[in-house]
Design an enzyme around this catalytic site. Structure first.
Site, PDB file in Angstrom:
ATOM      1  N   ILE A   1       0.805  -1.043   0.004  1.00 11.36           N
ATOM      2  CA  ILE A   1      -0.108  -0.148   0.137  1.00 11.36           C
ATOM      3  C   ILE A   1       1.066   1.186  -0.178  1.00 11.36           C
ATOM      4  CG2 ILE A   1      -2.010   1.233   0.948  1.00 11.36           C
ATOM      5  CD1 ILE A   1      -2.085  -1.430   2.948  1.00 11.36           C
ATOM      6  N   HIS A   2       0.698   1.949  -1.089  1.00  6.38           N
ATOM      7  CA  HIS A   2       1.736   3.320  -1.001  1.00  6.38           C
ATOM      8  C   HIS A   2       1.069   4.517  -1.522  1.00  6.38           C
ATOM      9  CE1 HIS A   2       2.385   2.310  -5.110  1.00  6.38           C
ATOM     10  NE2 HIS A   2       2.540   3.650  -5.417  1.00  6.38           N
TER      11      HIS A   2
END
Length: 379
Positions: free
Chosen positions: A217-218
């Protein structure tokens, strides 16, 4: 000997550059000289420096060290720095990858002083201009002289915007447009065996083949909205508990800084949620090849899941890699917790019926790109 300047700024671009640098070194070293410029858009030891060592590519000749900042400030600083180098040096072309601020900055700086731009990963579209990456892709494609698309869909997208293949001589107004396959497929296949031999990440974390899911997740649309990030963390918690499966979550610095006390509590209460620092390239390849499924908002990781034939949940509303969704190998869920859980359940149930067609080429995209660049610059 023709000189090209390759511009990189984020970890995925370092990996992509490895394929081109390897092809030049193996097949075109008497025809092409490549220098690397790192804008410093993302730069730390875990997310950049270690990659140069693992991938065996030369250190950048230039580093602008622009660091983080607003899109405008960051991009402006890059343009100024790149232009200054291009005016000092005599490069025959500038090569850019993908869709970051470094990509659009390199394209703008070069095209405005009439240096041909080569865009690798041209033609990708999510059809959401709310995404900064979409604006970068579109702008760069319209400034490029050579456009290399990994898929047929990319060629179709370019044609719909009036960008068609022309016969030589190529220019920004009459570009060369090519479907070439995906250089990340080149890399994944090249490094998979090396990763299996050298990476110790599974043993270090006590994981075995297909005993875990992999999540990254970024993207700011997920990390910067507490409700969305919480929904994703809750979904991971549910999946790990209900399916009795570990989930490996290498935390991007952006994500780590956005975790609230509630999210950290959920993670600490579930021993199956395994949090690590960002993985090195070989460790990431090993994790992708060994996991049972992937959950990600990364454009690159969703595609690599396909390379390694892993069902994938895409934590976005749109994707530029529409082929893997249309073929049934991935599902777009956004951050909706219930949708993530249910979609993964459905994917895993249908996994035995999935097909994995050769959408992304034959693993020789980099050689084709370098051969075309060499012919163009010699003309």
């Amino acid at each position: 000997m023709k000189r090209i300047l390759t511009i990189i700024g984020a970890r995925p671009q370092i990996i992509k550059a490895a394929a081109i640098s390897r092809a030049i070194g193996n097949h075109f070293k008497d025809e092409l000289q490549e220098d690397l410029l790192h804008t410093g858009q993302h730069y730390d030891t875990n997310m950049s420096e270690v990659f140069f060592d693992e991938l065996g590519i030369p250190r950048p000749k230039y580093n602008l060290n622009v660091g983080s900042g607003s899109h405008g400030a960051q991009t402006a600083s890059m343009i100024a720095g790149i232009e200054n180098i291009l005016l000092q040096e005599k490069y025959d072309a500038v090569l850019v990858y993908g869709d970051t601020n470094s990509t659009i900055a390199g394209a703008l700086a070069a095209s405005k002083i009439h240096i041909p731009v080569i865009h690798v990963e041209a033609g990708l579209r999510s059809f959401s201009k709310a995404m900064p990456e979409e604006l970068n892709r579109i702008g760069c494609d319209h400034m490029s002289t050579l456009l290399f698309s990994p898929t047929k869909t990319g060629i179709t997208n370019l044609a719909s915007e009036g960008i068609h293949h022309h016969e030589t001589p190529w220019s920004m107004d009459h570009p060369g447009v090519f479907e070439c396959g995906d250089i990340m497929f080149d890399n994944s296949m090249f490094f998979a065996k090396e990763a299996q031999a050298k990476s110790e990440i599974l043993a270090h974390l006590g994981l075995t083949e297909r005993s875990f899911g992999l999540c990254t997740i970024h993207r700011d649309t997920n990390t910067d909205q507490e409700e969305k990030l919480l929904g994703i963390i809750r979904a991971l918690d549910t999946i790990a508990t209900d399916k009795e499966v570990a989930i490996l979550l290498p935390l991007h610095p952006r994500t780590k800084g956005k975790l609230t006390e509630q999210m950290n509590q959920i993670i600490s209460n579930n021993e199956r949620l395994i949090i690590t620092e960002p993985l090195s390239f070989l460790d990431m390849v090993r994790a992708e090849s060994a996991c049972a499924f992937v959950v990600t908002d990364s454009g690159g990781v969703q595609k690599e899941a396909f390379f390694f034939q892993k069902p994938c949940i895409i934590l976005r509303e749109q994707t530029e890699w529409v082929e893997i969704v249309e073929n049934g190998n991935a599902v777009l869920t956004g951050s909706d917790s219930d949708k993530i859980v249910q979609s993964l359940h459905t994917l895993l149930q249908s996994e035995n019926q999935m097909t994995w067609p050769t959408i992304f080429g034959d693993g020789k995209a980099a050689e084709f790109i370098c051969s075309t660049i060499s012919d163009f610059l010699k003309a």
